[in-house]
Enzyme design. Structure first.
Site, PDB file in Angstrom:
ATOM      1  CB  CYS A 210      13.263  -7.295 -10.812  1.00  0.00           C
ATOM      2  SG  CYS A 210      14.580  -6.092 -10.954  1.00  0.00           S
TER       3      CYS A 210
ATOM      4  CG  HIS B 281      12.658  -8.484 -15.376  1.00  0.00           C
ATOM      5  ND1 HIS B 281      11.529  -7.990 -14.766  1.00  0.00           N
ATOM      6  CD2 HIS B 281      13.671  -7.653 -15.030  1.00  0.00           C
ATOM      7  CE1 HIS B 281      11.842  -6.902 -14.080  1.00  0.00           C
ATOM      8  NE2 HIS B 281      13.138  -6.683 -14.227  1.00  0.00           N
TER       9      HIS B 281
ATOM     10  CD  GLU C 207       9.024 -10.411 -15.719  1.00  0.00           C
ATOM     11  OE1 GLU C 207       9.617 -11.449 -15.344  1.00  0.00           O
ATOM     12  OE2 GLU C 207       9.271  -9.289 -15.248  1.00  0.00           O
TER      13      GLU C 207
HETATM   14  N1  GLN Z   1      15.430  -0.782  -9.598  1.00  0.00           N
HETATM   15  C1  GLN Z   1      14.117  -1.245  -9.196  1.00  0.00           C
HETATM   16  C2  GLN Z   1      13.937  -1.145  -7.683  1.00  0.00           C
HETATM   17  O1  GLN Z   1      14.887  -0.985  -6.961  1.00  0.00           O
HETATM   18  C3  GLN Z   1      13.876  -2.675  -9.642  1.00  0.00           C
HETATM   19  C4  GLN Z   1      13.942  -2.753 -11.151  1.00  0.00           C
HETATM   20  C5  GLN Z   1      13.096  -3.820 -11.764  1.00  0.00           C
HETATM   21  O2  GLN Z   1      12.164  -4.354 -11.174  1.00  0.00           O
HETATM   22  N2  GLN Z   1      13.419  -4.118 -12.988  1.00  0.00           N
HETATM   23  O3  GLN Z   1      12.860  -1.205  -7.226  1.00  0.00           O
END
Ligand code: GLN
Length: 190
Positions: A78, A171, A173
């Site tokens: 992410c 994710h 994890e």
């Molecule tokens: N919205 C976050 C970003 O743009 C990422 C979200 C996440 O890691 N769950 O950095």
């Protein structure tokens, strides 16, 4: 084998827990020098603007880049994937540019801030992977050297690999399915 988890912000503790469950030595990486003796690095989810800023302020950024260019595998989940990209919108610092993807942050829209979906990931084999998306980035462009490991039903790529670098918009994890972690460990072993 020792895996570092970038522990500047975000859900690094969850990654460390999975790695330890798999019997792998996991260390928090917070400052220059913490990468010594580390064979692979995970950049967790969180806020990519914050993690990117802290990466510079901590002095870690040149070390991460240097080790990456020497071939150390890195997996970003992410926000971590955003930091590995070539280009992403509204960051305070340029991303690391290790995976040739262009990212639009928070692009699934407010109504679907977070969602879960079963993903076919042929490379992992067997049953689908339950993927948890939280304010996830959308991969808008994928360069020719990038292998797409999984897509949403509408075709949007959500897991990518380029050489020793792995990115997931979701994710692993946060679930009990450890196959993505095991896959990353196999990249580190080879
Ligand atoms: N919205 C976050 C970003 O743009 C990422 C979200 C996440 O890691 N769950 O950095």
């Amino acid at each position: 084998m020792r895996i570092g988890v970038l522990a500047l912000q975000g859900d690094f503790a969850e990654h460390i827990e999975v790695l330890r469950k798999l019997g792998v030595e996991a260390v928090e990486v917070r400052k220059p020098g913490d990468l010594a003796g580390v064979d692979g690095l995970i950049i967790p989810g969180g806020e990519s603007t914050t993690i990117g800023r802290l990466l510079s302020l901590s002095g870690l950024r040149p070390e991460v880049t240097g080790r990456a260019l020497e071939g150390m595998p890195i997996w970003g989940t992410c926000a971590g994937m955003i930091l590995l990209s070539r280009e992403a919108d509204r960051l305070l610092e340029p991303p690391l540019g290790l995976i040739d993807i262009k990212i639009e942050r928070n692009a699934f829209g407010r109504q679907v801030d977070s969602f879960e979906v079963d993903l076919e990931v042929p490379k992992l084999g067997g049953r689908p992977v339950r993927a948890v998306f939280i304010r996830a980035p959308v991969i808008r462009e994928v360069g020719p050297a990038v292998e797409v490991l999984a897509r949403l039903p509408d075709g949007t790529p959500v897991a990518v690999e380029q050489g020793k670098f792995l990115g997931t918009a979701f994710h692993p994890e946060l679930t009990d399915d450890t196959r993505f972690h095991e896959y990353f460990l196999s990249l580190v072993k080879n």
